[in-house]
Motif scaffolding. Structure first.
Motif, PDB file in Angstrom:
ATOM      1  N   GLN A   1      16.550  -0.782  10.331  1.00 31.39           N
ATOM      2  CA  GLN A   1      15.482  -0.990  11.314  1.00 31.39           C
ATOM      3  C   GLN A   1      15.844  -0.386  12.661  1.00 31.39           C
ATOM      4  O   GLN A   1      15.024   0.289  13.296  1.00 31.39           O
ATOM      5  CB  GLN A   1      15.211  -2.486  11.472  1.00 31.39           C
ATOM      6  N   ARG A   2      17.074  -0.620  13.131  1.00 30.07           N
ATOM      7  CA  ARG A   2      17.459  -0.147  14.463  1.00 30.07           C
ATOM      8  C   ARG A   2      17.552   1.372  14.510  1.00 30.07           C
ATOM      9  O   ARG A   2      17.397   1.975  15.579  1.00 30.07           O
ATOM     10  CB  ARG A   2      18.784  -0.783  14.889  1.00 30.07           C
ATOM     11  N   SER A   3      17.825   2.002  13.367  1.00 30.12           N
ATOM     12  CA  SER A   3      17.957   3.451  13.322  1.00 30.12           C
ATOM     13  C   SER A   3      16.644   4.153  12.981  1.00 30.12           C
ATOM     14  O   SER A   3      16.600   5.378  12.933  1.00 30.12           O
ATOM     15  CB  SER A   3      19.032   3.851  12.311  1.00 30.12           C
TER      16      SER A   3
ATOM     17  N   LEU B   1       9.800  -3.985  25.288  1.00 25.88           N
ATOM     18  CA  LEU B   1      11.116  -3.490  24.906  1.00 25.88           C
ATOM     19  C   LEU B   1      11.592  -4.203  23.651  1.00 25.88           C
ATOM     20  O   LEU B   1      11.481  -5.431  23.540  1.00 25.88           O
ATOM     21  CB  LEU B   1      12.121  -3.703  26.039  1.00 25.88           C
ATOM     22  N   LEU B   2      12.111  -3.420  22.716  1.00 24.17           N
ATOM     23  CA  LEU B   2      12.772  -3.938  21.529  1.00 24.17           C
ATOM     24  C   LEU B   2      14.211  -3.463  21.608  1.00 24.17           C
ATOM     25  O   LEU B   2      14.491  -2.271  21.476  1.00 24.17           O
ATOM     26  CB  LEU B   2      12.086  -3.427  20.262  1.00 24.17           C
ATOM     27  N   CYS B   3      15.132  -4.387  21.845  1.00 19.24           N
ATOM     28  CA  CYS B   3      16.534  -4.054  22.143  1.00 19.24           C
ATOM     29  C   CYS B   3      17.404  -4.354  20.928  1.00 19.24           C
ATOM     30  O   CYS B   3      17.367  -5.469  20.401  1.00 19.24           O
ATOM     31  CB  CYS B   3      17.028  -4.863  23.342  1.00 19.24           C
ATOM     32  N   ASP B   4      18.208  -3.383  20.516  1.00 21.98           N
ATOM     33  CA  ASP B   4      19.086  -3.596  19.366  1.00 21.98           C
ATOM     34  C   ASP B   4      20.492  -4.003  19.769  1.00 21.98           C
ATOM     35  O   ASP B   4      21.342  -4.201  18.909  1.00 21.98           O
ATOM     36  CB  ASP B   4      19.119  -2.347  18.483  1.00 21.98           C
ATOM     37  N   ARG B   5      20.733  -4.127  21.080  1.00 22.89           N
ATOM     38  CA  ARG B   5      22.041  -4.559  21.570  1.00 22.89           C
ATOM     39  C   ARG B   5      21.896  -4.902  23.049  1.00 22.89           C
ATOM     40  O   ARG B   5      20.917  -4.528  23.699  1.00 22.89           O
ATOM     41  CB  ARG B   5      23.087  -3.445  21.407  1.00 22.89           C
TER      42      ARG B   5
ATOM     43  N   LEU C   1      21.569 -10.146  24.793  1.00 27.32           N
ATOM     44  CA  LEU C   1      20.985 -10.774  23.612  1.00 27.32           C
ATOM     45  C   LEU C   1      21.755 -12.036  23.258  1.00 27.32           C
ATOM     46  O   LEU C   1      22.931 -12.192  23.615  1.00 27.32           O
ATOM     47  CB  LEU C   1      21.004  -9.809  22.428  1.00 27.32           C
ATOM     48  N   ASP C   2      21.097 -12.935  22.532  1.00 30.19           N
ATOM     49  CA  ASP C   2      21.751 -14.205  22.224  1.00 30.19           C
ATOM     50  C   ASP C   2      22.477 -14.194  20.881  1.00 30.19           C
ATOM     51  O   ASP C   2      22.949 -15.226  20.419  1.00 30.19           O
ATOM     52  CB  ASP C   2      20.749 -15.366  22.287  1.00 30.19           C
ATOM     53  N   CYS C   3      22.581 -13.030  20.243  1.00 31.71           N
ATOM     54  CA  CYS C   3      23.350 -12.927  19.004  1.00 31.71           C
ATOM     55  C   CYS C   3      23.720 -11.469  18.772  1.00 31.71           C
ATOM     56  O   CYS C   3      23.159 -10.562  19.400  1.00 31.71           O
ATOM     57  CB  CYS C   3      22.555 -13.463  17.809  1.00 31.71           C
ATOM     58  N   ALA C   4      24.676 -11.241  17.874  1.00 31.32           N
ATOM     59  CA  ALA C   4      25.065  -9.883  17.517  1.00 31.32           C
ATOM     60  C   ALA C   4      24.266  -9.437  16.292  1.00 31.32           C
ATOM     61  O   ALA C   4      23.820 -10.264  15.495  1.00 31.32           O
ATOM     62  CB  ALA C   4      26.557  -9.837  17.213  1.00 31.32           C
ATOM     63  N   ASP C   5      24.093  -8.142  16.142  1.00 31.16           N
ATOM     64  CA  ASP C   5      23.367  -7.577  15.007  1.00 31.16           C
ATOM     65  C   ASP C   5      21.992  -8.206  14.853  1.00 31.16           C
ATOM     66  O   ASP C   5      21.585  -8.650  13.766  1.00 31.16           O
ATOM     67  CB  ASP C   5      24.173  -7.737  13.716  1.00 31.16           C
ATOM     68  N   CYS C   6      21.285  -8.262  15.960  1.00 26.51           N
ATOM     69  CA  CYS C   6      19.934  -8.811  15.953  1.00 26.51           C
ATOM     70  C   CYS C   6      19.130  -8.107  17.034  1.00 26.51           C
ATOM     71  O   CYS C   6      19.680  -7.382  17.864  1.00 26.51           O
ATOM     72  CB  CYS C   6      19.946 -10.315  16.189  1.00 26.51           C
ATOM     73  N   PHE C   7      17.842  -8.325  17.038  1.00 26.39           N
ATOM     74  CA  PHE C   7      16.978  -7.740  18.039  1.00 26.39           C
ATOM     75  C   PHE C   7      16.651  -8.750  19.130  1.00 26.39           C
ATOM     76  O   PHE C   7      16.605  -9.960  18.893  1.00 26.39           O
ATOM     77  CB  PHE C   7      15.657  -7.280  17.407  1.00 26.39           C
TER      78      PHE C   7
ATOM     79  N   LEU D   1       7.581 -11.768  29.705  1.00 26.25           N
ATOM     80  CA  LEU D   1       6.838 -12.657  28.821  1.00 26.25           C
ATOM     81  C   LEU D   1       7.236 -12.455  27.362  1.00 26.25           C
ATOM     82  O   LEU D   1       7.751 -11.416  26.969  1.00 26.25           O
ATOM     83  CB  LEU D   1       5.333 -12.393  28.971  1.00 26.25           C
ATOM     84  N   ARG D   2       6.981 -13.485  26.581  1.00 21.37           N
ATOM     85  CA  ARG D   2       7.169 -13.444  25.131  1.00 21.37           C
ATOM     86  C   ARG D   2       8.599 -13.037  24.764  1.00 21.37           C
ATOM     87  O   ARG D   2       8.831 -12.222  23.875  1.00 21.37           O
ATOM     88  CB  ARG D   2       6.156 -12.483  24.491  1.00 21.37           C
ATOM     89  N   THR D   3       9.564 -13.601  25.466  1.00 18.47           N
ATOM     90  CA  THR D   3      10.960 -13.271  25.164  1.00 18.47           C
ATOM     91  C   THR D   3      11.344 -13.809  23.791  1.00 18.47           C
ATOM     92  O   THR D   3      10.906 -14.877  23.371  1.00 18.47           O
ATOM     93  CB  THR D   3      11.916 -13.823  26.226  1.00 18.47           C
ATOM     94  N   GLU D   4      12.197 -13.025  23.116  1.00 16.91           N
ATOM     95  CA  GLU D   4      12.657 -13.388  21.778  1.00 16.91           C
ATOM     96  C   GLU D   4      14.067 -12.863  21.602  1.00 16.91           C
ATOM     97  O   GLU D   4      14.330 -11.675  21.837  1.00 16.91           O
ATOM     98  CB  GLU D   4      11.726 -12.785  20.725  1.00 16.91           C
ATOM     99  N   GLY D   5      15.001 -13.730  21.226  1.00 12.13           N
ATOM    100  CA  GLY D   5      16.373 -13.302  21.010  1.00 12.13           C
ATOM    101  C   GLY D   5      17.101 -12.906  22.272  1.00 12.13           C
ATOM    102  O   GLY D   5      18.083 -12.170  22.221  1.00 12.13           O
ATOM    103  N   ILE D   6      16.643 -13.412  23.410  1.00 11.51           N
ATOM    104  CA  ILE D   6      17.175 -13.001  24.707  1.00 11.51           C
ATOM    105  C   ILE D   6      18.014 -14.124  25.321  1.00 11.51           C
ATOM    106  O   ILE D   6      17.558 -15.257  25.453  1.00 11.51           O
ATOM    107  CB  ILE D   6      16.031 -12.641  25.678  1.00 11.51           C
ATOM    108  N   GLU D   7      19.245 -13.776  25.724  1.00 14.85           N
ATOM    109  CA  GLU D   7      20.081 -14.707  26.476  1.00 14.85           C
ATOM    110  C   GLU D   7      19.697 -14.666  27.948  1.00 14.85           C
ATOM    111  O   GLU D   7      19.560 -15.700  28.594  1.00 14.85           O
ATOM    112  CB  GLU D   7      21.551 -14.338  26.304  1.00 14.85           C
ATOM    113  N   SER D   8      19.548 -13.454  28.506  1.00 16.46           N
ATOM    114  CA  SER D   8      19.156 -13.333  29.907  1.00 16.46           C
ATOM    115  C   SER D   8      18.579 -11.947  30.158  1.00 16.46           C
ATOM    116  O   SER D   8      18.882 -10.991  29.438  1.00 16.46           O
ATOM    117  CB  SER D   8      20.344 -13.581  30.845  1.00 16.46           C
TER     118      SER D   8
END
Length: 492
Positions: free
Chosen positions: A261-263, A359-363, A374-380, A397-404
């Motif tokens: 997915q990330r690639s 934004l869709l962040c892979d790291r 991000l709040d985990c490794a190997d995740c979006f 808005l609509r944050t997902e998998g985000i630490e900060s």
């Protein structure tokens, strides 16, 4: 980046940058090297290094070390057209060598030039661009920098020249681009990418996964029939390639989906249409001009369909710029597109800083104006954003998998001397939303959330919302509790 401390091996083809007439734009080498030779080792052995050669009037010169930009400059031709290099760079992130070809123009003092990064087809080396395209010739004519990285795949037992935008190969491209931009007078607002087949997917993937304007993000990309949906690629390539993909991505698209997915740029369903709710990394290119070429009768028809579905996806993201260009050709090859036309199209674009998007962040790292953890490794991680400088309003808005999410208000163009800062935020994954703001010289005088005042800093208020001021770092942090949406007003 401290590149002076890296081990660099180099070959300089001195005088290769001779002036060419426009009619020579598509000329190929009179004696193209066999692919086996293109993958020769640094000393003529192995899989990854450059092969010592003579092309036209170019003289091969071996350098054992490049100690500084000045020592590179000393190899340039006095005619002012620049120098062609083949370099080996030790990449700190992998402790392995990355090979790349580089044209350095003779840039006048005080000026900068664009950088074109070229991504080769699967199964060829970085020298694919020199021998099978005219992009280096175009760079010579335009006084551009041009670089062609190997994008080395490090997976044991696989072809180093087949990477499909794997995380390790993109770390190698990142190191090469950093080396060039930090060593030479590159215009960071005019970085371009072009690639064919696997290289087209790799170019777009790099553009979508590297959106840090301070280091140089691609301002525009040209994709020629790229591998933009790797799950679909997996189902259409021979078993030998699938076996390599299994190793590169540590499994299949079903057992190890994140790597694929990330690639990729888009995800397709079993019928070849866009996967609803898929992880589409092309989301990050909403504001980046992309031109995609394809041959309607290309023997690799599945890549034609992927290119068309990429266009469908971009059409769903106004005001994205995706210029779809069919070109009839007798093959799946570089010759389907005109290199002069490609560079003319790229030349019109400069990097823009979007004021809104998704934004869709892979790291974790810098994404556009934001520093994202991000709040985990190997995740979006994902979020939507809007920056309204005129009204001093920030929406995350609509944050997902985000630490900060952190932003420097001054760098983003906000007036920190204004009387108020407005912030709106929400999450969709049941976790708190933590926003950090830099650029303020003092803490806010009063803080309101959803019309209620939070009077005690660093102590959760109603709904477990809180704000804190760190005098040592001059940062303001606000925390929006899980499952809630907050409309904040800060009196500055």
């Amino acid at each position: 980046m401290g590149w002076l401390n890296r081990r660099i091996l180099a070959v300089a083809l001195v005088g290769a940058a001779a002036a060419l007439a426009p009619s020579e734009a598509k000329a190929q080498s009179s004696a193209p090297m066999p692919r086996r030779l293109l993958a020769g080792g640094i000393s003529g052995q192995g899989e990854y290094g450059p092969w010592q050669t003579v092309t036209n009037n170019a003289v091969t010169v071996w350098l054992t070390r490049v100690a500084s930009p000045a020592s590179i400059a000393a190899q340039r031709e006095p005619s002012g057209v620049g120098t062609f290099f083949i370099l080996a760079l030790e990449v700190p992130a992998t402790n392995e060598l990355e090979l790349f070809s580089l044209h350095v123009p003779a840039v006048p003092s005080g000026s900068t030039r664009p950088l074109l990064t070229c991504f080769h087809v699967a199964g060829a080396s970085h020298l694919d661009i020199w021998f099978n395209t005219s992009y280096f010739r175009e760079a010579i004519r335009r006084d551009w920098f041009c670089v062609a990285p190997l994008q080395r795949n490090l997976a044991p037992g696989t072809d180093a020249q087949i990477s499909y935008a794997s995380a390790q190969s993109q770390l190698h491209v990142e190191a090469v681009i950093d080396f060039v931009t930090q060593s030479f007078a590159v215009d960071l607002e005019r970085l371009y990418g072009v690639g064919f087949s696997m290289g087209g997917g790799n170019a777009l993937s790099y553009a979508a996964r590297h959106r840090d304007p301070s280091r140089g993000a691609f301002a525009a990309v040209v994709n020629h029939t790229g591998t933009v949906a790797l799950g679909n690629v997996y189902g259409n390539v021979p078993t030998a390639i699938r076996d390599q993909l299994d190793v590169i991505f540590s499994g299949t698209p079903t057992t190890a989906p994140f790597g694929y997915q990330r690639s990729s740029l888009i995800e397709l369903d079993p019928n070849g249409g866009l996967l609803a709710g898929g992880r589409h990394m092309a989301t990050n290119l909403r504001h980046v001009p992309v031109r995609s070429y394809f041959n309607p009768i290309d023997p690799l028809g599945y890549l034609v369909r992927q290119t068309q579905q990429l266009d469908v996806f971009f059409d769903s993201l106004p005001p994205s710029i995706h210029d779809l260009q069919p070109r009839l050709s007798g093959c799946h090859c570089w010759a389907t597109i005109d290199d002069f036309e490609v560079c003319e199209w790229l030349d019109q674009w400069s990097l823009t800083s979007p004021s809104s998007g998704s934004l869709l962040c892979d790291r974790s790292g810098r994404w556009e104006q934001f520093e994202v953890a991000l709040d985990c490794a190997d995740c979006f991680g994902a979020f939507d954003y809007t920056l309204e400088e005129q009204s001093n309003r920030v929406l995350v808005l609509r944050t997902e998998g985000i630490e900060s999410v952190e932003i420097d208000l001054v760098e983003a163009g906000f007036a920190t001397s204004a009387p108020k800062l407005f912030v709106e935020t929400s999450s969709i994954d049941g976790t708190d939303t933590r926003l950090v703001f830099r650029g303020l010289s003092a803490p806010p005088a009063r803080v309101f959330r959803n019309t209620g005042e939070l009077t005690t800093p660093c102590v959760p208020g109603p709904g477990a919302a809180s704000w804190c001021w760190d005098a040592a770092t001059l940062t303001l942090e606000i925390v929006e509790p899980a499952g809630a949406g907050g409309d904040w007003e800060l009196l500055l």
